[in-house]
Enzyme design. Structure first.
Site, short mmCIF file in Angstrom:
data_model
loop_
_atom_site.label_atom_id
_atom_site.label_comp_id
_atom_site.label_asym_id
_atom_site.label_seq_id
_atom_site.Cartn_x
_atom_site.Cartn_y
_atom_site.Cartn_z
N ASP A 176 9.95 59.49 -9.83
CA ASP A 176 9.34 60.12 -9.92
C ASP A 176 8.75 61.17 -9.43
OD1 ASP A 176 6.49 61.84 -10.20
OD2 ASP A 176 6.11 60.40 -12.53
N HIS A 177 9.21 62.18 -8.64
CA HIS A 177 8.89 62.55 -7.61
C HIS A 177 7.54 63.34 -6.40
CE1 HIS A 177 8.77 66.59 -9.33
NE2 HIS A 177 8.25 67.75 -8.18
N HIS A 239 4.58 62.37 -13.73
CA HIS A 239 3.98 62.85 -13.04
C HIS A 239 1.96 62.58 -13.05
CE1 HIS A 239 7.34 64.29 -11.70
NE2 HIS A 239 7.16 65.53 -12.47
C1 BG6 Z 1 9.52 68.22 -12.54
C2 BG6 Z 1 9.18 69.39 -13.50
O1 BG6 Z 1 9.38 67.11 -12.88
O2 BG6 Z 1 8.62 68.93 -11.70
C3 BG6 Z 1 8.97 70.62 -13.55
O3 BG6 Z 1 10.39 69.10 -14.80
C4 BG6 Z 1 7.77 70.91 -12.89
O4 BG6 Z 1 9.11 71.75 -14.86
C5 BG6 Z 1 8.28 70.92 -11.34
O5 BG6 Z 1 8.32 72.61 -12.57
C6 BG6 Z 1 6.88 70.78 -10.82
O6 BG6 Z 1 7.28 69.73 -9.36
P1 BG6 Z 1 6.72 70.14 -7.87
O7 BG6 Z 1 7.32 69.29 -7.45
O8 BG6 Z 1 7.01 71.37 -7.14
O9 BG6 Z 1 4.94 70.54 -8.14
#
Ligand code: BG6
Length: 483
Positions: A176-177, A239
């Site tokens: 989960d980045h 997230h």
């Molecule tokens: C991804 C989603 O996991 O996270 C996207 O699939 C979203 O829809 C993105 O735009 C948001 O990531 P960050 O790091 O740009 O906030």
């Protein structure tokens, strides 16, 4: 402050789906930055694997172009040639037999083996099986899997069961980045390395918490995937849930993968089921600037939400009585992710304030411009009466740590290095993912059974009006969405 770089052990990293978007945008540029930082050992091997038939040289050129395109502004590109020497490529058929023998011949004994499944989840099982059958992976290997991890509880369980046939839980790294973001980890440092906040971190002193992840982008380009997901599956189940857990969890006994994940799991299990009135869905439609979700999704009848706001209650001793308001959406006014903890107002004011004592707020900014603000009341400077004014005690991490923003590692860089180190703290455990689906499934099912459409909102706005009312009816208001 210069960050300490500790090189990781020698490794072979295989990226399945190496010609795909994620590999180009995040994985390869992230590895390159770690290389420039001096963290990648001299003999590390990064092997791209995908269906395209090409040789090492062609893949290196592909990687060069991707790194150039997606590197950060301040990145030093002078070491690309050296980095590319670490790269190789094997054309592979995930569902057939081609390429597996060659992959096996390239993997070196005695080093860390990690396999990154940057492919459609439908291929996870096939790849896991072939890695095991061909004797490429063993009980020391690690696999990395991307979201979406299932689309409901049943599919997540199937996926967990499929992976479990070939790999133990301590070999599976579910990404989960958001957990790799600098400030997200800082949530734990702020809470558990300081005495200041923890005694106040409960329903007695916290009035409510807001978690906002606002984006300016729409869904154009990935409308088909998105239209089958919507904001709940795409952002909330993973997230937002992780952010909620880190804010709400009890202190783990140690900063250790299972200790942290046990506490997060308890939060998810304590979430009360949502009442229909506690959720607002929105869709950007017919905006003055021409933006329209229905066009982007190429589905004129779509009832998929591009925005969602929720009021969440956590039924445990610490939090009963303190609502957590979550909202996330596409095509909003600004790109900003932040958590606002609003404390209760002092019980009694000794000052003659016309509008009464105001609450302290702790604002944790996740992106952009990572940092924290704590609003406090002070005396308005100058002669005259005792007048109070609310001011922020502003702390930008970039200023304090001397990093110029671009020096902060991207989430993927950190997470990939954690895989090589064998540290699962920032990865989701199987039971956590399943518990998160168990909570979101009824919310989705209830919606799908009805016939309502999401509330419309204009691109560039703060979301649908209805979401404002979610807080107004509790005598509260959202913090303004601003960059
Ligand atoms: C991804 C989603 O996991 O996270 C996207 O699939 C979203 O829809 C993105 O735009 C948001 O990531 P960050 O790091 O740009 O906030």
């Amino acid at each position: 402050m210069v960050s300490r770089i500790i090189p990781v052990d020698e490794f072979d990293l295989v990226i399945f789906g190496a010609t795909g978007d994620l590999a180009h945008r995040k994985i390869l540029p992230g590895l390159y930055r770690r290389y420039v930082a001096g963290q990648i050992p001299a003999s590390a091997q990064i092997i791209g694997a995908a269906r395209t038939k090409q040789d090492d040289k062609a893949f290196r050129e592909e990687a060069r172009a991707a790194i150039r395109e997606f590197a950060g502004k301040g990145d030093d590109l002078s070491q690309i040639d050296d980095f590319l020497n670490h790269l190789g490529y094997v054309a592979i058929d995930a569902r057939g037999s081609d390429g597996w023998a060659e992959l096996k011949s390239r993997i070196r004994p005695g080093v860390v083996h990690a396999f990154y499944f940057s492919v459609a989840p439908a291929l996870f099982g096939d790849i896991a099986q072939r890695l095991a059958e061909n004797g490429i992976a063993d009980q020391h290997s690690r696999i990395v899997v991307e979201k979406p991890f299932g689309r409901d509880l049943a599919t997540a369980r199937d996926l967990n069961a499929t992976l479990a046939r070939h790999f133990a839980e301590n070999q599976i790294y579910r990404i989960d980045h958001y957990l790799g973001k600098e400030t997200v980890q800082n949530l734990m440092a702020v809470r558990f390395a300081n005495m200041l906040f923890e005694p106040l971190w409960n329903a007695q002193y916290v009035d409510h918490v807001q978690i906002t992840v606002a984006e300016t982008v729409g869904v154009g380009g990935r409308g088909e995937y998105y239209d089958h997901s919507g904001a709940i599956r795409d952002m909330v189940q993973n997230h937002m849930m992780q952010l909620l857990c880190l804010i709400a969890m009890e202190p783990p006994y140690h900063f250790d993968p299972d200790a942290v994940r046990d506490e997060k799991l308890k939060v998810i299990r304590a979430l009360e089921p949502l009442e229909p009135g506690d959720i607002v869905r929105g869709q950007y439609r017919g905006s003055p600037d021409g933006s329209d979700y229905l066009k982007d999704a190429e589905n004129p009848d779509s009832r998929t939400e591009s925005y969602v706001a929720l009021k969440v209650n956590i039924a445990n001793w610490r939090w009963t009585g303190t609502p957590f308001y979550l909202r996330t959406g596409k095509k909003l006014r600004a790109r900003t992710s932040e958590i606002v903890v609003t404390f209760k107002a002092p019980p009694h004011s000794i000052f003659d304030e016309s509008d009464g004592p105001r609450s302290n707020q702790l604002v944790i900014k996740l992106q952009p411009n990572e940092g924290m603000d704590l609003t406090v009341m002070i005396k308005e400077p100058g002669p005259g009466g005792m007048r109070l004014v609310q001011v922020p005690l502003d702390m930008s991490f970039a200023d304090a740590l001397g990093a110029n923003g671009t020096d902060m590692p991207d989430a993927y860089e950190r997470l990939i290095m954690d895989v090589i180190r064998g540290n699962q703290t920032l990865f989701m455990r199987g039971d956590e993912v399943e518990a998160a689906w168990a909570w979101t499934d009824p919310i989705i099912a209830e919606w799908e059974a009805g016939s309502k459409r999401p509330e419309p909102y204009d691109a560039g706005s703060s979301g649908p009006e209805e979401a404002l009312r979610l807080l107004h009816r509790d005598n509260r208001r959202w913090r303004e969405i601003r960059p």
